[in-house]
Design an enzyme around this catalytic site. Structure first.
Site, PDB file in Angstrom:
ATOM      1  N   GLY A 103       0.808  -1.204   0.000  1.00  0.00           N
ATOM      2  CA  GLY A 103       0.000   0.000   0.000  1.00  0.00           C
ATOM      3  C   GLY A 103       0.841   1.252   0.000  1.00  0.00           C
ATOM      4  O   GLY A 103       2.041   1.233   0.291  1.00  0.00           O
ATOM      5  N   SER A 153       5.484   4.250   1.276  1.00  0.00           N
ATOM      6  CA  SER A 153       4.922   2.998   0.761  1.00  0.00           C
ATOM      7  C   SER A 153       5.299   1.847   1.683  1.00  0.00           C
ATOM      8  O   SER A 153       6.317   1.880   2.366  1.00  0.00           O
ATOM      9  CB  SER A 153       5.451   2.719  -0.649  1.00  0.00           C
ATOM     10  OG  SER A 153       5.132   3.782  -1.526  1.00  0.00           O
ATOM     11  N   VAL A 154       4.437   0.818   1.680  1.00  0.00           N
ATOM     12  CA  VAL A 154       4.687  -0.367   2.499  1.00  0.00           C
ATOM     13  C   VAL A 154       4.819  -1.559   1.563  1.00  0.00           C
ATOM     14  O   VAL A 154       3.968  -1.777   0.694  1.00  0.00           O
ATOM     15  CB  VAL A 154       3.550  -0.602   3.508  1.00  0.00           C
ATOM     16  CG1 VAL A 154       3.862  -1.836   4.371  1.00  0.00           C
ATOM     17  CG2 VAL A 154       3.362   0.611   4.404  1.00  0.00           C
ATOM     18  N   ASP A 211       1.401   9.518  16.383  1.00  0.00           N
ATOM     19  CA  ASP A 211       0.454   9.392  15.274  1.00  0.00           C
ATOM     20  C   ASP A 211      -0.457   8.183  15.493  1.00  0.00           C
ATOM     21  O   ASP A 211      -0.648   7.368  14.584  1.00  0.00           O
ATOM     22  CB  ASP A 211       1.193   9.267  13.947  1.00  0.00           C
ATOM     23  CG  ASP A 211       0.256   9.441  12.744  1.00  0.00           C
ATOM     24  OD1 ASP A 211       0.621   8.959  11.646  1.00  0.00           O
ATOM     25  OD2 ASP A 211      -0.834  10.038  12.902  1.00  0.00           O
ATOM     26  N   GLY A 243       0.776   5.552   1.130  1.00  0.00           N
ATOM     27  CA  GLY A 243       0.127   6.563   1.945  1.00  0.00           C
ATOM     28  C   GLY A 243       0.900   7.854   1.878  1.00  0.00           C
ATOM     29  O   GLY A 243       1.869   7.986   1.120  1.00  0.00           O
TER      30      GLY A 243
END
Length: 797
Positions: free
Chosen positions: A21, A27-28, A137, A23
């Site tokens: 994914g 990225s992951v 966060d 964001g």
């Protein structure tokens, strides 16, 4: 700004499998670590080109801090680096669903489930805060729920690496919808800011939507900082005022008005979930659903106080073998339960299938595994509700009584080995113990109805929606207990009983007879004892060929055995209403001169408030054995930790814990050298008022003085004082100590590094002469101190 293309094959040494994914932060990627042969999740961090060098340095700094966060509710950071100028972090790969997806799919979570998830997350957050790491966060998207329901926090430290610029202002860290007001107005961040974010997450789990909204980011931030929040109950049904209060305190605009820590927040949520507060929906499905979730969320089912030490002694004895260890374990419901659950689980497969005796379980698991299980048990004396603990202790004594009675009856009716009857009779009461522990208020109501003349089965149906034996059987089935044991737990409701057609049915009838006798003792009146005993005999005699004399003998033997084991297992039978009733029964009916003499002596001692006969010397001996076992166990744990990687503060806390549990102290403290104040200052503490002493910065001056403390720390001398008011000692105990600490006897164990005082292990007791430390216990305490010296030296080598 640079990023890795989707076709990337490698990130550092890691082989990329697929993109998981993207964001705003980066990225992951799912990747394979060829060196350690495991899957990992790699997060590449998006940074501005002109910030790249700073970002890489910052990433490595954060990685050093967050890599220490090894906790069941935190996704572990394995590595960090940069690939062609692209900074990245390597995390443990966790399979599951993000909490944000779960909320989106379900709309909202049931309050109990939301609170259980919150408790797990707060454990992880509190652990991180104690390590000096703040998340910055926290949000549902940064929480992964695994397939077994465990909540894992992701991305610790990443917010500090990234400028999201969502508010069109450089340096804004985090996600606006979960950002604390003080960060919006002052750019101030602290552990209480994480508490606020966690409050926002709990609010969203309960209601299905964030606490605030806004058409723009600026409007959203303004509302968080200035607009009062609406209580969750205004948004969703089924949320009571207490839960509203808990959430709203976490969401206080002023950090000083919030919970002082994530730990305090968790304690409030756990208190809300406690058996005394939680009232499940009446009905079998509601009770079972609630109970299984409570058992999954908590691992504190009660154990008898002295069992851990007794098991250690038995497991260390090569002479006594399996039989002695099994005999010790059978006296403790929780340990027997844990052992049988484990050996019948999938973990042991074919080896453990269908095991219903402790002896067989020990042979399958081995002595070392049994010892480890003993050390993992939570003692129910630590329950915050002491009345609840006393009530549970009484229930456990009654359960033990039923088990001993069942074994005695089995042997007297021709069975060669009574262990299986003991186990079945014990577990006949599983549902009752579960109700007492997890549904305490409902259980008290059930008992009230039973004493008023209602049958216990009918009372349980009225209060819980299902009988206690069915409650126990359903839970045992989820624990993979053998069907034979589960069938043996079923209540016998028929009035006319016939001889059993199988050995399993015989065990069920014996367990039912033992439980019936136990219930008669618990609820019967003095005037009705003889008639009740006759009714029980007439009911079970046709099936089991037992006479009234056998029943009376079994009760007497059970009373004698419990009295014999009272000191070893810390049963406190003199405080047990059930034992007092069982004693009265035995005294009225016993035909054995030996049992009569014993029960008369016991009754006299209890009435006079005295110790049990012969108990003082024996109790002191067994207490010394218990202490030595606990100290030895602590030394073994610390030895294991020393050979691997460890955090010094954590290991020193283990030393302090072992000293406290095994030394018999009222309080123990670890004092560390503080150059600024030229003193030893209390850093950690356990026991009565110990935390208060730490908060008040209790300290021992290092400058030369003619007192016991200076003698200890200047010369590295171990000191043990039985009475600080003794004529030979009194003048050497300074007045500042007498004013600060209530201790009347003490042990001082200096920690010397290069012949210079570095720290001090301190333990005391409130009354003189109560420590009673023998040479072996003192030697073990000194071993603990030496382990602390070794740990400090290894960290500063």
């Amino acid at each position: 700004m640079s990023s890795l293309p989707q076709s990337t094959q490698h990130i550092g040494r890691f082989q990329v499998v697929q993109l998981l994914g993207r964001g705003t932060q980066g990225s992951v990627w799912l990747a394979h670590d060829p060196q350690l042969r495991r899957e990992v999740a790699i997060k590449t961090i998006e940074v501005q080109d002109d910030e790249r060098d700073f970002a890489v340095r910052k990433l490595l700094d954060e990685a050093i801090a967050t890599s220490r966060l090894v906790h069941p509710n935190i996704v572990t950071l394995f590595d960090a680096g940069d690939a062609g100028g692209q900074p990245y972090l390597v995390f443990e790969f966790v399979s599951g669903r993000p909490l944000s997806d779960v909320i989106k799919a379900s709309g909202r979570l049931l309050p109990v489930r939301a609170c259980e998830i919150a408790c797990q997350l707060l454990k992880g957050i509190d652990f991180a805060h104690q390590k000096g790491v703040v998340h910055r966060d926290l949000k549902p998207g940064n929480v992964m729920l695994t397939e077994d329901g465990t909540a894992r926090i992701m991305d610790f430290g990443i917010a500090a690496l990234v400028s999201t610029r969502n508010a069109d202002e450089a340096g804004f860290h985090g996600t606006p919808a979960y950002t604390a007001p003080e960060y919006i107005t002052e750019r101030a961040f602290s552990p209480r800011s994480d508490v606020f974010s966690m409050g926002m997450m709990l609010y969203e789990m309960l209601t299905g939507s964030p606490a605030v909204a806004g058409k723009t980011v600026w409007e959203l931030l303004h509302n968080i900082a200035n607009t009062p929040f609406e209580p969750p109950s205004k948004r969703a049904e089924g949320i009571d005022p207490l839960l509203d209060e808990i959430v709203m305190r976490a969401l206080a605009k002023d950090p000083a008005e919030r919970y002082e820590s994530a730990g305090a927040f968790r304690e409030a949520v756990e208190a809300y979930l406690s058996p005394a507060r939680a009232r499940p929906a009446v009905g079998a499905e509601g009770v079972l659903d609630f109970l299984m979730r409570r058992i999954q969320a908590r691992s504190d089912f009660p154990a008898l106080g002295g069992t851990v030490a007794a098991v250690n002694r038995a497991a260390n004895s090569t002479r006594e073998g399996v039989a002695a260890l099994a005999g010790t374990i059978l006296k403790d419901f929780a340990f027997t339960n844990t052992l049988l659950r484990l050996v019948n689980s999938g973990q042991y497969g074919q080896l453990g299938r269908g095991v219903s005796t402790v002896s067989r379980a020990i042979m399958v698991l081995g002595f070392d595994q049994v010892r480890r299980i003993a050390l993992d048990l939570t003692l129910f004396d630590n329950l915050p509700n002491k009345a609840h603990a006393a009530s549970l202790r009484d229930e456990l004594i009654a359960t033990y009584f039923a088990a001993v009675t069942g074994r005695s009856l089995a042997i007297s009716t021709g069975m060669r080995d009574g262990e299986e009857a003991f186990v079945v009779s014990m577990f006949h009461n599983l549902g009752r113990l579960l109700a007492a522990f997890y549904f305490h208020d409902e259980f008290l109501e059930l008992q009230k109805l039973t004493r008023a003349g209602h049958g216990e089965r009918q009372a349980a149906l009225a209060v819980l929606g299902l009988p206690l034996d069915e409650l126990g059987s359903e839970v045992a089935r989820t624990w993979n207990y053998p069907e034979g044991l589960i069938r043996g737990m079923a209540a016998v409701v028929d009035e006319s009983l016939r001889p059993p057609s199988s050995e399993g049915e015989r065990l069920r009838l014996l367990a039912a007879l033992a439980s019936t006798l136990t219930a008669a003792i618990r609820f019967g009146t003095e005037e009705g004892r003889a008639e009740c005993l006759l009714e029980i005999t007439n009911r079970f005699a046709p099936a089991l060929s037992v006479g009234q004399g056998q029943l009376i003998g079994a009760v007497g033997k059970a009373v004698a055995e419990i009295a014999r084991d009272a000191s070893t297992l810390d049963l406190k039978i003199t405080e047990s209403p059930f034992f007092e009733r069982a004693l009265a029964w035995s005294r009225q009916f016993s035909e054995s001169d030996e049992i009569t003499a014993l029960t008369d002596t016991l009754a006299g001692a209890i009435a006079a408030g005295q110790s049990l006969p012969g108990g003082d010397q024996r109790a002191r001996s067994e207490e010394a054995q218990r202490r030595r076992a606990l100290l030895n166990a602590g030394i073994q744990d610390i030895t294991s930790a020393l050979v691997g990687k460890f955090v010094l503060n954590d290991l020193l806390k283990i030393v302090l814990d072992a000293m406290y549990r095994g030394g018999g102290f009222a309080r123990v403290l670890l004092l560390i050298r503080d150059p600024a104040s030229n003193s030893l200052r209390a850093r950690f503490g356990l026991g009565k008022e110990a935390e208060d002493l730490v908060r008040r910065a209790f300290s021992i001056p290092l400058e030369a003085r003619r007192d016991i403390f200076h003698a200890c720390i200047s010369q590295g001398v171990d000191i043990c004082i039985d009475d600080i008011d003794n004529a030979k000692v009194r003048a050497h105990v300074p007045s500042w100590y007498r004013e600060a600490v209530p201790g009347k006897s003490m042990v001082l164990l200096p920690i010397m590094i290069n012949k210079r005082i570095a720290a001090l292990l301190y333990g005391d007791a409130d009354r003189a002469g109560t420590l009673a430390l023998g040479s072996e216990e003192l030697s073990l305490l000194k071993t603990l101190r030496n382990q602390a010296v070794l740990a400090i030296r290894s960290q500063h080598a």
